[in-house]
Each structure stands twice: as structure tokens, then as C-alpha cells.
Design an enzyme around this catalytic site. Structure first.
Site, mmCIF file in Angstrom:
data_model
loop_
_atom_site.group_PDB
_atom_site.id
_atom_site.type_symbol
_atom_site.label_atom_id
_atom_site.label_comp_id
_atom_site.label_asym_id
_atom_site.label_seq_id
_atom_site.Cartn_x
_atom_site.Cartn_y
_atom_site.Cartn_z
ATOM 1 N N PRO A 74 0.821 -1.117 -0.080
ATOM 2 C CA PRO A 74 0.021 -0.166 0.094
ATOM 3 C C PRO A 74 0.742 1.198 -0.078
ATOM 4 C CG PRO A 74 0.079 -0.919 2.265
ATOM 5 C CD PRO A 74 0.824 -1.828 1.339
ATOM 6 N N GLU A 75 0.306 2.214 -0.248
ATOM 7 C CA GLU A 75 0.903 3.484 -0.444
ATOM 8 C C GLU A 75 0.758 4.307 0.967
ATOM 9 O OE1 GLU A 75 2.958 4.828 -2.785
ATOM 10 O OE2 GLU A 75 2.555 3.700 -4.426
ATOM 11 N N LYS A 98 3.641 2.772 6.488
ATOM 12 C CA LYS A 98 2.812 1.716 6.011
ATOM 13 C C LYS A 98 2.227 0.715 7.050
ATOM 14 C CE LYS A 98 4.969 1.875 1.345
ATOM 15 N NZ LYS A 98 5.319 1.075 0.269
ATOM 16 N N ARG A 119 11.386 -4.880 -8.832
ATOM 17 C CA ARG A 119 9.839 -4.090 -8.754
ATOM 18 C C ARG A 119 9.799 -3.248 -10.029
ATOM 19 N NH1 ARG A 119 7.977 -2.491 -3.667
ATOM 20 N NH2 ARG A 119 6.049 -1.889 -4.927
#
Length: 310
Positions: A2-3, A51, A264
Site C-alpha cells: 500500500p501507499e 505503512k 519491482r
């Protein structure tokens, strides 16, 4: 992952629903805490840390002879990872996620909070929170944000690609892939450029903080600015679509950690963000490496992804 803005919104929603409420029933569906009963405990606050989500509670006073009168304090620590979420329902309300994915259920007189598919779920004494989040760098959305410290941590490893350094939560907490890619674009910096060669490192950090802050309210996420007519991103997820500045097709690649692991996805404009010399990338695809690493296209016309890093 998640951001940071997603976690901030989740914490805010949970805080609004639970802060000041007494837990009537708790159900931890993980072996380590399956017998933990927090009924009677009061939720004091829910706060984000990068996060991570921290749900702080105080217990009822221990009236046993000789017991300390100081209220006991515990923190429910969770991390959403890739698929996790916290949902708030009316008391007894029907869940919108499969019941078998629930990992934590907290019921109060006014709301039920259910954590689904949580990547991390643990309960620790509130005074020991540093053991689980103390390693994190300055929080871009936190009240104690420290830009100078974040820059110091980033600059401590000048040879690391900026795209990797921004995701390292030990440097600064809260940036995910969307804000990593679009912050680099706004500065015209390729994600594979070493930190020590970034012309204006502070600008990238400030852009990331600004973009995160602009997405704390309701509605779909956008990095195009608060006046954008529709949600969207500068480069993230826009493979082969025209760059919003120069029209060049956006390219999709892979960026690895310095040791070659943790690859990534990255998105960038090859015109606005030229690859650093010596890091043009090696294409990957179903047929293995090919020569045309810059264009991102294979001879067959199928898209390939340049790989950066070792």
C-alpha cells in the site's frame, strides 16, 4: 504494497469509528493471539506510521491486591502488505469480504472493525512500539516529518538507485511504487540513477510528500494535481501510452535492489527521464534477453521490460 496515503486514510477511518470506544468482543484469528481477550479495553487512538497501523488501547484498572494502579496499554500492530484491508461496519453488519480471510475482529457498541488478509498482525505493549516501527525513517505524512533526516539517510548510500532508495522505508516511510515513479518523473530523473547523481534530491522528496498529502481526502488517487479534471498518473501504469509532457510512449521496466534481488516494476518516459549511462537495461520477456533494451519492444512487436540493476 500500500501507499502511505492509503494507510493514512485507513487509520483515520478506524480512529473516527473506534477512538474512545470500549471493545465488547475481540477475536484474533492467528494462532499466537487466539486466546487474547481485549473485551473491556478502550481504544484510545489509531495512528499510521509509514505503512504500518497502530491501534492503541488501555485496559481496565487491575484491582487485584498489590497490583499497580497504572493502566495497562497495548498496541495492535498490523501491516496490509499486498492484499490486506481494514473494514468498518455497523454493529452486526454483514461483511463484504470472505469470512475466512478475517484475521482480527473488534466489536464495540457503535461499530465493528474487521481486518482482512492482514500481512502482519501482532499485539505488543504500547511502550515497546519502537521494536516494530523504530527502524523506519521519517514519516512523510507524520507530525514529526524531518526532511533533513530523510535526505541524510538517502545520501548515506550514494550508489544505490534512487528508485530503490525511495522504497526503502528505513530512509523515509510512506512511499510506494506509484509515488516513487511519479516523483522521479516530475524531476526528470530515471529511477535507476544513483542517489549521488540526482541533481536535486530534495525536490523529489518534496514532490513525494506533496503528492501523498494531496491524496488524503475522498475520491480516486491522482498525481496530476488537485485541479486535474480526472484521476490519473504521470507515468505509473501507463505503459506505451504517450507521455503527458512530450508524447513519447511510456516505458515499463524492472529495477532491482543493489544485490540483484527485490525486482519491482518501474514506469518512466525515456525522453524526459533518460537512462543513466551504463544502466540502459537488459530486456526480459518470454523468449529471454534481447538487444532492444531502450525501446521496450521485441522484434515480434510484443512488449518487453528492460531490467535495471545487477
Amino acid at each position: 504494497m500500500p501507499e502511505g496515503d492509503s494507510v493514512w486514510r485507513a487509520a483515520d477511518k478506524l480512529h473516527q469509528a473506534l477512538a474512545g470506544q470500549v471493545v465488547t468482543t475481540s477475536d484474533f484469528r492467528v494462532p499466537r493471539f487466539a486466546t487474547l481477550n481485549l473485551a473491556g479495553w478502550t481504544m484510545t487512538e489509531v495512528v499510521p506510521r509509514g505503512k504500518h497501523l497502530l491501534m492503541r488501547l488501555v485496559g481496565p484498572e487491575d484491582t487485584e491486591p498489590g497490583a499497580s494502579r497504572k493502566p495497562r496499554a497495548l498496541t495492535i500492530h498490523s501491516h496490509l502488505k499486498m492484499e490486506g484491508s481494514w473494514m468498518v461496519y455497523a454493529p452486526g453488519g454483514r461483511w463484504t469480504r470472505p469470512g475466512h480471510t478475517a484475521r482480527c475482529v473488534l466489536r464495540t457498541a457503535v461499530a465493528d472493525a474487521v481486518g482482512f488478509s492482514l500481512g502482519i498482525l501482532e499485539v505488543v505493549p504500547t511502550g515497546e512500539e519502537d521494536k516494530i516501527v523504530g527502524h523506519l525513517g521519517p514519516d512523510l505524512l507524520g507530525p514529526d516529518w524531518d526532511e533533513a533526516e530523510a535526505l541524510r539517510r538517502l545520501q548515506a548510500e550514494p550508489d544505490v538507485p534512487i528508485g530503490y532508495a525511495l522504497l526503502n522505508q528505513r530512509n523515509l516511510a510512506g512511499i510506494g511504487n506509484i509515488y516513487r515513479c511519479d516523483s522521479c518523473f516530475l524531476s526528470g530523473v530515471h529511477p535507476a540513477l544513483p542517489v549521488g547523481q540526482v541533481p536535486d534530491l530534495a525536490r523529489i522528496v518534496r514532490d513525494a510528500k506533496r503528492l501523498l498529502g494531496e491524496n488524503l481526502g475522498p475520491g480516486r488517487r491522482s498525481t496530476l494535481g488537485p485541479r486535474a479534471m480526472r484521476p490519473g498518473y504521470w507515468v505509473y501504469g501507463r505503459t506505451r501510452q504517450p507521455c503527458r509532457r512530450c508524447g513519447t510512449p511510456i516505458q515499463h521496466g524492472l529495477l532491482a535492489a543493489p544485490d540483484g534481488t527485490e525486482e519491482r516494476d518501474i514506469y518512466f518516459c525515456p525522453q524526459c527521464q533518460p537512462a543513466p549511462r551504463g544502466a540502459e537495461g537488459t530486456e526480459t520477456g518470454p523468449a529471454g534477453p534481447s538487444r532492444n533494451a531502450i525501446s521496450g519492444q521485441r522484434a515480434s512487436g510484443r512488449a518487453a521490460r528492460p531490467r535495471y540493476g545487477r
